[in-house]
Design an enzyme around this catalytic site. Structure first.
Site: not given
Length: 434
Positions: A218, A246, A272, A304, A327, A354
């Site tokens: 992240k 992400d 992402e 997602e 998703d 995702h």
């Protein structure tokens, strides 16, 4: 024999994940939760489905599922699948609820929970895991399950049929390969934003030892912290393993480009959700920028929280993504995901679903396998996200080996929760919440 849905039971199930930092990113700090649906039938078989939320979000999605449940209760499975688009629209275009979307947000997620439960029921009645049920359906039945309204400028029913027919060639060989080797995956468990550096380093080292060669972290905190943590992971995994990032939508467009200019140092495979999920043109601009920054090595990934098939259509038409992240329950369930998978194939963009959360890994493994077997027909650039949380609460949890998913074998969509888990974590009366 016809099978009738006699009751729709809805459970608010929440897991206390926030305290340990599990699932923490630049925006979200919550308790992973599921609005869980059970379709009881006169045949004694129960269909299971859910939509994933974050804590109090369950209050809204559970209420929405109950508001839509009358479209399923009292109907036969045969009736719902005789005209699948009409059935899907009865939920997604409910005349008194569609205004709240339309086709997005809480109502659409509730639609997905119910639609997924209906498909789980069908797969259980057929005695097949969902991926096999979908992969073996006749082309005309798959095409008839897709609502092409608003996407025919991107893909037509005839184009979809041609893709699916082509996917029949070599299907048995591809399936044998998956049965032997499993499906490629990457792990997100090493780099949650709330983890301290020592934990990131230890988790990365262990994941590499366990066979993972693609890992995601992240970003979206202070830029210097993001770069420091990225350097830690890259040092542990070496130059050849993939490192994905992400941002969970936290950056503005120019901010994303500036931050990726610095993060390009560690050779990211993708960035992402670099900006707001609905900003199609912003994603396109970022995609052009990171392509230039990295000589084409880095790409933009998102999806997602893409609200529906129309958002995906625009992302593809604008060349805004190099990786499409479907998703399983953000959109209107299996029917709408089929549309998204087919559009990705038409535009030549690989799908990397995702996952994580509560049960998303269990869901999307089936969709990724179907995509490979019947639609995309290549593993190039395809991976399923893996997060090592909460699998123990499912009757048929995901299984991995050496960084790859093993094919689900039990009938259904792998969505059935253990009754004891529902009882323990049901909000607000479960023992975990007293």
């Amino acid at each position: 024999m016809s099978v009738t849905v006699t009751a729709v039971d809805v459970h608010d199930v929440r897991f206390p994940t926030a305290a340990a930092g599990d699932g923490s990113d630049a925006i979200n700090r919550g308790d992973y939760s599921a609005s869980y649906v059970e379709l009881r039938t006169d045949a004694g078989v129960t269909g299971a489905g859910f939509t994933f939320t974050n804590g109090r979000g369950n209050e809204l999605t559970c209420a929405a599922i109950r508001a839509l449940a009358h479209h399923v209760r009292g109907r036969t499975v045969e009736e719902m699948f005789a005209d699948p688009v009409a059935f899907w629209r009865s939920l997604s275009a409910d005349v008194q609820l569609r205004w709240l979307g339309p086709e997005k947000g809480v109502i659409h997620m509730a639609t997905g929970a119910l639609v997924n439960a209906v498909w789980d029921l069908r797969a259980k009645l057929a005695g097949k895991p969902m991926w096999r049920l979908l992969a073996e359906l006749p082309t005309e039945e798959l095409v008839a399950s897709v609502d092409f309204h608003h996407i025919t400028d991107a893909i037509t029913p005839d184009e979809a049929a041609a893709i699916l027919d082509k996917g029949l060639v070599g299907l048995d060989e591809r399936r044998a390969g998956l049965e032997r080797d499993g499906f490629p995956s990457y792990t997100t468990s090493v780099g949650w934003l709330g983890y301290p550096d020592d934990k990131v380093r230890a988790l990365t080292r262990q994941a590499y030892a366990d066979g993972w060669r693609a890992m995601k972290m992240k970003v979206g905190g202070p830029p210097a912290d993001d770069l420091r943590r990225a350097r830690i992971i890259r040092a542990e995994i070496g130059p050849d393993a993939l490192l994905m990032m992400d941002a969970n939508q936290v950056w503005d467009v120019d901010e994303a480009i500036t931050n990726m200019t610095a993060l390009a140092e560690v050779d990211p495979y993708w960035i992402e959700e670099p900006t707001h999920a609905d900003d199609i043109l912003g994603h396109a601009r970022i995609a052009r920028a990171v392509t230039g920054l990295t000589g084409g090595r880095c790409r933009v990934a998102t999806g997602e929280v893409a609200a529906n098939r129309v958002i995906f259509k625009q992302l593809l038409q604008a060349e805004a993504i190099g990786v499409m992240q479907i998703d399983a329950c953000r959109v209107g369930g299996v029917n709408e995901v089929l549309a998204e998978i087919l559009m990705a194939a038409k535009f030549g963009v690989p799908i990397c679903p995702h996952a994580g959360g509560v049960g998303l890994c269990e869901y999307v493994q089936h969709l990724a396998v179907f995509d490979y077997l019947r639609v995309g027909t290549s593993l190039d650039g395809r991976m399923v996200e893996y997060v090592d949380h909460l699998h123990e609460h499912f009757v048929d949890p995901v299984r991995t080996r050496g960084g790859r998913y093993l094919l689900p074998e039990a009938p259904g969509y792998s969505a059935t929760m253990r009754p004891e888990s529902i009882a323990e974590f049901r909000f607000p009366d479960g023992p975990a919440w007293r």
